[in-house]
Design a protein around this motif. Structure first.
Motif, PDB file in Angstrom:
ATOM      1  N   SER A 128       0.821  -1.210   0.000  1.00 16.38           N
ATOM      2  CA  SER A 128       0.000   0.000   0.000  1.00 16.38           C
ATOM      3  C   SER A 128       0.855   1.259   0.000  1.00 16.38           C
ATOM      4  O   SER A 128       0.501   2.264  -0.621  1.00 16.38           O
ATOM      5  CB  SER A 128      -0.917  -0.005   1.225  1.00 16.38           C
ATOM      6  OG  SER A 128      -1.866  -1.040   1.162  1.00 16.38           O
ATOM      7  N   GLY A 129       1.988   1.193   0.699  1.00 15.28           N
ATOM      8  CA  GLY A 129       2.861   2.357   0.777  1.00 15.28           C
ATOM      9  C   GLY A 129       3.435   2.772  -0.556  1.00 15.28           C
ATOM     10  O   GLY A 129       3.850   3.924  -0.748  1.00 15.28           O
ATOM     11  N   ASP A 130       3.473   1.847  -1.519  1.00 14.00           N
ATOM     12  CA  ASP A 130       4.043   2.146  -2.841  1.00 14.00           C
ATOM     13  C   ASP A 130       2.983   2.313  -3.921  1.00 14.00           C
ATOM     14  O   ASP A 130       3.315   2.370  -5.108  1.00 14.00           O
ATOM     15  CB  ASP A 130       5.033   1.055  -3.246  1.00 14.00           C
ATOM     16  CG  ASP A 130       6.396   1.245  -2.587  1.00 14.00           C
ATOM     17  OD1 ASP A 130       6.873   2.389  -2.525  1.00 14.00           O
ATOM     18  OD2 ASP A 130       6.965   0.244  -2.111  1.00 14.00           O
ATOM     19  N   LEU A 131       1.719   2.406  -3.528  1.00  9.37           N
ATOM     20  CA  LEU A 131       0.663   2.589  -4.528  1.00  9.37           C
ATOM     21  C   LEU A 131       0.882   3.856  -5.348  1.00  9.37           C
ATOM     22  O   LEU A 131       0.583   3.896  -6.544  1.00  9.37           O
ATOM     23  CB  LEU A 131      -0.708   2.642  -3.847  1.00  9.37           C
ATOM     24  CG  LEU A 131      -1.884   2.798  -4.810  1.00  9.37           C
ATOM     25  CD1 LEU A 131      -2.185   1.476  -5.499  1.00  9.37           C
ATOM     26  CD2 LEU A 131      -3.130   3.315  -4.091  1.00  9.37           C
ATOM     27  N   THR A 132       1.413   4.897  -4.721  1.00 13.77           N
ATOM     28  CA  THR A 132       1.634   6.164  -5.427  1.00 13.77           C
ATOM     29  C   THR A 132       3.076   6.290  -5.937  1.00 13.77           C
ATOM     30  O   THR A 132       3.442   7.334  -6.479  1.00 13.77           O
ATOM     31  CB  THR A 132       1.322   7.357  -4.491  1.00 13.77           C
ATOM     32  OG1 THR A 132       2.122   7.237  -3.305  1.00 13.77           O
ATOM     33  CG2 THR A 132      -0.148   7.364  -4.112  1.00 13.77           C
ATOM     34  N   ASN A 133       3.871   5.243  -5.776  1.00 14.69           N
ATOM     35  CA  ASN A 133       5.253   5.248  -6.267  1.00 14.69           C
ATOM     36  C   ASN A 133       5.239   4.806  -7.732  1.00 14.69           C
ATOM     37  O   ASN A 133       5.577   3.678  -8.074  1.00 14.69           O
ATOM     38  CB  ASN A 133       6.103   4.305  -5.415  1.00 14.69           C
ATOM     39  CG  ASN A 133       7.584   4.409  -5.716  1.00 14.69           C
ATOM     40  OD1 ASN A 133       7.994   5.011  -6.707  1.00 14.69           O
ATOM     41  ND2 ASN A 133       8.405   3.801  -4.868  1.00 14.69           N
ATOM     42  N   ILE A 134       4.815   5.713  -8.586  1.00 16.24           N
ATOM     43  CA  ILE A 134       4.620   5.398  -9.997  1.00 16.24           C
ATOM     44  C   ILE A 134       5.884   4.833 -10.653  1.00 16.24           C
ATOM     45  O   ILE A 134       5.801   3.861 -11.421  1.00 16.24           O
ATOM     46  CB  ILE A 134       4.110   6.634 -10.765  1.00 16.24           C
ATOM     47  CG1 ILE A 134       2.759   7.109 -10.176  1.00 16.24           C
ATOM     48  CG2 ILE A 134       3.964   6.328 -12.251  1.00 16.24           C
ATOM     49  CD1 ILE A 134       1.656   6.090 -10.230  1.00 16.24           C
ATOM     50  N   PRO A 135       7.074   5.404 -10.392  1.00 15.60           N
ATOM     51  CA  PRO A 135       8.275   4.821 -11.005  1.00 15.60           C
ATOM     52  C   PRO A 135       8.481   3.348 -10.650  1.00 15.60           C
ATOM     53  O   PRO A 135       8.833   2.537 -11.509  1.00 15.60           O
ATOM     54  CB  PRO A 135       9.409   5.696 -10.457  1.00 15.60           C
ATOM     55  CG  PRO A 135       8.759   7.011 -10.188  1.00 15.60           C
ATOM     56  CD  PRO A 135       7.390   6.649  -9.677  1.00 15.60           C
TER      57      PRO A 135
END
Length: 344
Positions: A128-135
């Motif tokens: 969940s913490g990387d849901l917005t980590n598009i790269p």
């Protein structure tokens, strides 16, 4: 979508024992977690792959639940003790294969993705913490492997952006997990209906990553259509470490797995019919049209001289209107079934 697993009506859901960092950095504990997970009936054991220096800054504060479970300090110091080496990963993947359970892991940085590529794992889990980590999402998506994406802390727009980023690489093999990123999660914060919202909004397979203390919510999620269940798993909730208290022990995890499999059996094929095992009950529970009083030969059949009683040896009450007004061709004793042979 995932080798050996099918997602859809009547198919078993994928149950993931989230070992995570509950090995406390000890490969022997990690192997014990695999052994115990196999005994529970889990389909997969999931670990976490990271390098602390790539994941957090040296002064990154702990979450409140991490302070409660591991004391004060920073995330870097905590996570550094929980890393698994490349050799550990190789050993664990082989160990899982030997035990007949799927090995998967969540990568938290580019270097960790590269490590898992070398292991040729069957799917990638995104936290969940990387849901917005598009790269990072794109980096994983370009591998063209199935991706299980957790959506804790996210709104629908953020989930949509993540899906678009993955799809732009040509990868459409996405499974969305509803999740509430509290450890543990209170029941009133679960919002399980949001899982259905994800399904309706994106027309993708859905599942649930659970952080409640019990087993009830994952079971309910399967009844609502979850195709993947992920649940933290520990050997002992009293062990030191950030996630043990929000995990299930082996006995509890097995209870959850067994309950889910029972629910799946109960789904059936959706066709409404008399089950073969109901036939004997049907004969004694349903009713026939019987004589309410002694009916003499020549008497007209009416609602006054018939009634409806078990068992279902005679004519069903469904056909009562076809009998009313007919004439008895013989004497019919009280409680005898009315048949088409004794009327005309």
């Amino acid at each position: 979508m995932i080798e050996g697993m099918e997602f859809g009506y009547e198919k078993s859901c994928l149950i993931i024992a989230e070992a995570g960092v509950n090995h406390n950095g000890d490969i022997n504990i990690a192997k014990e977690l695999v052994d115990s997970a196999v005994k529970t009936g889990a389909n997969a054991v999931k670990f976490q792959t990271f390098k602390a220096e790539n994941l957090v800054t040296k002064k990154a504060p702990k979450a409140d639940y991490q302070k409660e479970t591991t004391g004060y300090g920073n995330q870097y110091e905590m996570l550094k003790k929980l890393e698994l080496s490349y050799d550990d990963h190789v050993l664990l993947k082989k160990y899982c294969a030997d035990k007949g359970v799927m090995f998967i892991s969540t990568p938290f940085d580019f270097e960790s993705v590269d490590l898992l590529v070398k292991l040729d794992i069957p799917l990638y889990k995104v936290s969940s913490g990387d849901l917005t980590n598009i790269p990072l999402l794109k980096y994983i998506a370009r591998l063209d492997k199935p991706m299980i994406v957790s959506t804790g802390m996210a709104n629908l727009g953020e989930v949509e952006l993540a899906i678009e980023a993955i799809n732009k690489t040509g990868n459409d093999k996405i499974i969305l997990l509803h999740c509430t990123s509290n450890y543990p999660t209170e029941y009133e914060d679960v919002n399980l209906n949001a899982m259905i919202t994800l399904k309706n909004a994106f027309n993708l397979p859905i599942g649930y990553s659970d952080h409640t203390k019990g087993i009830e919510v994952p079971i309910a999620a399967v009844a609502m259509g979850a195709k993947v269940i992920e649940k933290h798993f520990t050997l002992d909730k009293e062990m030191d470490g950030p996630d043990h208290r929000a995990s299930l022990n082996p006995k509890e995890f097995k209870q959850m797995v067994d309950s889910i499999r029972k629910i799946e059996k109960a789904f059936g094929d959706g066709i409404k019919r008399c089950n073969n095992n109901e036939e004997s009950t049907k004969r004694v529970a349903r009713k026939s049209i019987v004589a309410k009083v002694n009916i003499e030969k020549g008497q007209i059949i009416s609602y006054e001289n018939v009634t409806f009683k078990r068992p279902a040896n005679g004519i069903s009450p469904i056909f009562i209107e076809d009998l009313i007004g007919k004439k008895a061709v013989c004497n019919i004793n009280i409680d005898d079934c009315i048949t088409f042979n004794n009327i005309r």
